[in-house]
Design an enzyme around this catalytic site. Structure first.
Site, PDB file in Angstrom:
ATOM      1  CB  SER A 305      -0.952  -0.052   1.198  1.00 39.66           C
ATOM      2  OG  SER A 305      -1.919   0.956   1.141  1.00 39.66           O
ATOM      3  CG  ASP A 316       7.352   4.585 -11.220  1.00 40.18           C
ATOM      4  OD1 ASP A 316       7.966   3.524 -11.424  1.00 40.18           O
ATOM      5  OD2 ASP A 316       6.116   4.659 -11.173  1.00 40.18           O
ATOM      6  CE  LYS A 330      -4.830  -2.278   0.676  1.00 41.31           C
ATOM      7  NZ  LYS A 330      -4.871  -0.816   0.553  1.00 41.31           N
TER       8      LYS A 330
END
Length: 566
Positions: A305, A316, A330
């Site tokens: 999460s 990223d 998740k």
């Protein structure tokens, strides 16, 4: 049967909801089906209550129906009745109580203290791991007809209360000869706040380390910021963030942590749901602390999460090297919703997408098998996305580390040693005999200590199921059924001989893992979670690899760059 007001009002609300929905045009098929089924549910409950041979508990029956309904969604959409404060505690990270981890203890069929939290009222009052809870404020905490989970919840409810109120515990404390002595402790409850940073410190000459246990606490990013600044002041020129075992929490806190390392105004998370209101864009809103400091992030299968937002966003944006094992996966967002009569629920309203545009949700709960089960999205069906620098990353299966470290095998025997409280009980006896263990860095489980542990297991006739024996038994049954046993009986006999249960062999074979677990349990009694982390750091393959990566400046830069042949 006498109806209580709450039951009547609940059914009335269901009835009104059905009546209101019937106001829609019958041509609107979905609204009609909703109204129809609510009306049927209402009627079934009334018939059951009126004519069923035994008196039913309306709250219990309706709660069961709600849980069955939510089981058709995902594991994160949950209902909390009026008396359950779990959701409030999850979002605030605070509650009133004594501050101690408890668990059902099978040998006594009672609840035992597992770990008083560091600095808590329980720790200050002298509560110890291994103490058996007999009474709380005069109320017997015996199991009775409760299940172990029900008893644990009952004890927990009685331990909690408003800060400033008192809690009188009657306990039985284990002794060196394995008997128990009665004790009584009076504890003043306080506001208990989970510590999101159980440990931080220098792990090398100029490498700082921060363990982050959760993001589920309002303001936890401030604790992490404090740790980061202090480490930089101590001379840290690179940082390891440890998110292993971090189950996530508040999205906003995750964005704040990413903001420590990336510029203000950078888009970190976009949420998208069925309704427009579920969609939001989260950007960094503050000036960063350090945009240049080399950074590694430790992750594992229990990193989930909000912790995946931190690790995935830093990946990223090519801002950190991710080290360890693939994360949980998740990619769903939950929102708390208030319901009538002080009840509430947590509803999955959206999926989140990190800077590359990917959603790392590993399971599509909308696509269930015929038996109702769900499966992870196979890697072959995931999609390639690209980091800011152009590196390939994938969606649908958690965060894949840039540097993967082979996970240590968890032996089958360890499950039984932990589940049967063998390691817990040994640590209790060890700490009675050794009230002081010195500093964590100097502590170890000696050969003599491990021999004592083995003797304890033998005295208790410790046994455990071996999967190989179970599998062989099943194979023999299948072979007999299909008529192959006659020609393979000698082979089966030889294999059966090799797989004979040998406790000494297993204890020696997995001594490293078992000793490590024993050491952590003992150290925890003296130094709490901080000590457990220090003990684990002595032999931590993930951390070692993270330090190596940070020290190899050329290699670090290469990992975060697009390969030359791309």
């Amino acid at each position: 049967m006498k109806w209580n007001t709450k039951s009547l009002l609940f059914i009335a609300c269901v009835g009104l909801a059905g009546s209101a929905l019937f106001g829609f045009s019958k041509g609107d098929d979905r609204n009609f089906r909703i109204a129809k089924n609510l009306d049927v549910f209402n009627a079934v409950f009334k018939e059951l209550d009126m004519f069923y041979v035994d008196t039913i508990d309306p709250e219990k029956v309706i709660n069961y129906s709600i849980e069955a309904m939510l089981a058709q969604t995902d594991p994160y959409t949950e209902y909390y009745p009026e008396e359950d404060n779990t959701l409030k505690e999850m979002t605030s990270g605070k509650f009133g109580g004594i501050g101690s981890v408890i668990r059902y203890y099978t040998p006594r069929k009672r609840v035992a203290i597992i770990e008083p939290s560091e600095g808590s009222p329980a720790a200050e009052a002298g509560l110890q791991a291994g103490d058996i809870i007999m009474e709380i404020n005069g109320k017997d905490m015996a199991q009775g007809d409760r299940t172990p989970n029900e008893l644990t919840s009952y004890v927990s409810d009685n331990l909690r209360g408003d800060p400033g109120t008192t809690c009188v515990l009657k306990l039985e404390r284990p002794t060196a000869d394995s008997t128990y002595i009665p004790m009584e402790l009076k504890i003043t409850r306080g506001t208990i706040r989970t510590n999101p940073v159980p440990y931080y410190g220098m792990v090398d000459k100029n490498i700082g380390y921060i363990a982050i246990s959760t993001f589920a606490i309002e303001g936890c990013s401030k604790d992490i910021k404090k740790a980061l600044i202090e480490l930089k002041q101590q001379g840290a020129t690179s940082i390891v963030l440890d998110l292993r075992g971090n189950g996530g929490g508040l999205l906003s806190e995750a964005v704040n942590v990413v903001n420590f390392f990336v510029p203000k105004g950078k888009e970190i998370v976009v949420t998208k749901g069925k309704i427009k209101q579920a969609g939001s864009t989260y950007k960094t809103s503050n000036e960063p602390i350090d945009m240049e400091i080399p950074l590694t992030v430790l992750v594992d299968g229990a990193t989930a999460s909000a912790a995946e937002i931190v690790s995935g966003s830093l990946q990223d944006l090519d801002r950190a090297v991710i080290v360890g094992n693939r994360t949980y996966g998740k990619g769903l967002v939950q929102v708390p919703r208030e319901l009538p009569y002080n009840s509430s629920m947590k509803v999955t309203t959206a999926k989140y997408y990190i800077p590359s545009g990917r959603c790392i949700q590993a399971i599509d709960y909308a696509k269930r098998n015929a038996d109702g089960s769900v499966a992870r999205i196979p890697d072959s069906l995931t999609t390639v996305f690209h980091t800011a620098a152009g590196r390939e990353v994938r969606d649908g299966g958690g965060i894949r580390p840039d540097v993967e470290v082979k996970a240590e095998r968890f032996p089958n025997i360890m499950f039984y040693l932990l589940n049967d409280d063998m390691i817990f009980d040994y640590a209790t006896q060890y700490c009675i005999k050794h009230p002081n263990i010195g500093e964590v860095k100097d502590f170890s489980v000696t050969d003599a200590d491990y021999d004592d542990f083995k003797q304890m297991l033998k005295k208790r006739n410790f046994t455990y199921d071996r999967q190989s024996e179970k599998s062989l038994k099943n194979l023999k049954e299948i072979a007999e059924f299909e008529g192959y046993m006659e020609g393979a009986s000698e082979e089966f006999a030889a294999l059966e001989k090799k797989l004979t249960h040998n406790l000494d062999h297993e204890l020696n074979r997995f001594s490293k893992q078992i000793r490590k677990a024993i050491a952590e349990e003992i150290v925890k009694r003296h130094y709490f979670q901080r000590g457990v982390i220090l003990e684990r750091m002595k032999d931590d393959a993930d951390l070692t690899k993270a330090i190596e990566t940070l020290k190899d400046k050329e290699g670090y830069t290469k990992i975060l760059s697009v390969p030359a042949d791309k």
